[in-house]
Design an enzyme around this catalytic site. Sequence first.
Site: not given
Ligand code: ASP
Length: 280
Positions: A155, A207
Amino acid sequence: MKLIIHGGFFSESSTNQETKKAKQDALASIVTLGHEYLKTHTALETVVYTVALLEDNDLFNAGIGSQIQSDGKVRLSAALMDGKTEKFSGVINVEDVKNPVEIAQKLLTSDDRVLSGAGAQQFARTNGFEYFDPITAQRQSEYEAKLNQKNNKGTVGCVALDADGNLAAATSTGGKGFEIPCRVSDSATVAGNYANQHAGISCTGVGEDIVSGALAAKIVTRVTDGFSLKEATDKSFAELKAFDGFAGVVGITATGEVYHCDSHPYMVWASFDVNLQVFS
Ligand code: ASP
């Protein structure tokens, strides 16, 4: 003026040193461009500009190069928060667009500020965002080989403090990879992205853990109540240990404190204050 960005945690496809270096180089050049932009733009404009650059780089799991969900589709989520007005906007699981953070920007002035799925896509089309397929050959072959079951976290996010002392945060993601279609990421919630006049935070990681820990909103609230950013972040991360939470954050306060914290190594991030700094 301060700027901090992150490129999430390394994905399984990028644990080799060459890709790590490529990610660090990309972060260095994007944070430098973002900082230059911040000289003549607001924090809000700058986080959108900078996150769009990150979305356009296929090394990261946002925009082009995003992870593919278990039904073979890419669904993008992104959020924006203006610390000055304390308004939050976002898109959740939107398909076939290039820069979800720019749709979030458009939504910031709408009465309905968080849209999901088909409604988000319809809003995007109505507002001139054209069809774009963000699937890359690399992500397709990972998907086909079912290599990316877990540990795929890349992300992107950005927090900026502008010359007028205003803060903003933006975060964008392709999600975890191989998730149940339409699973909701933290990135377009106040757990994953939050800012007010005291602090701004952008998160990455699992997440579900970030939402359970109400992480970004909790850290910003603690800063608002008088904690330093480091104290607020460290205390909030200590609370994640109760359920072995996997997360990373970058943040800036109105007083100019810049901080990064992660529960596990392998997160990549960069900041531009007086000098460029790139870390992982
Ligand atoms: N936080 C994101 C999710 O769970 C994934 C990530 O941070 O890579 O969708």
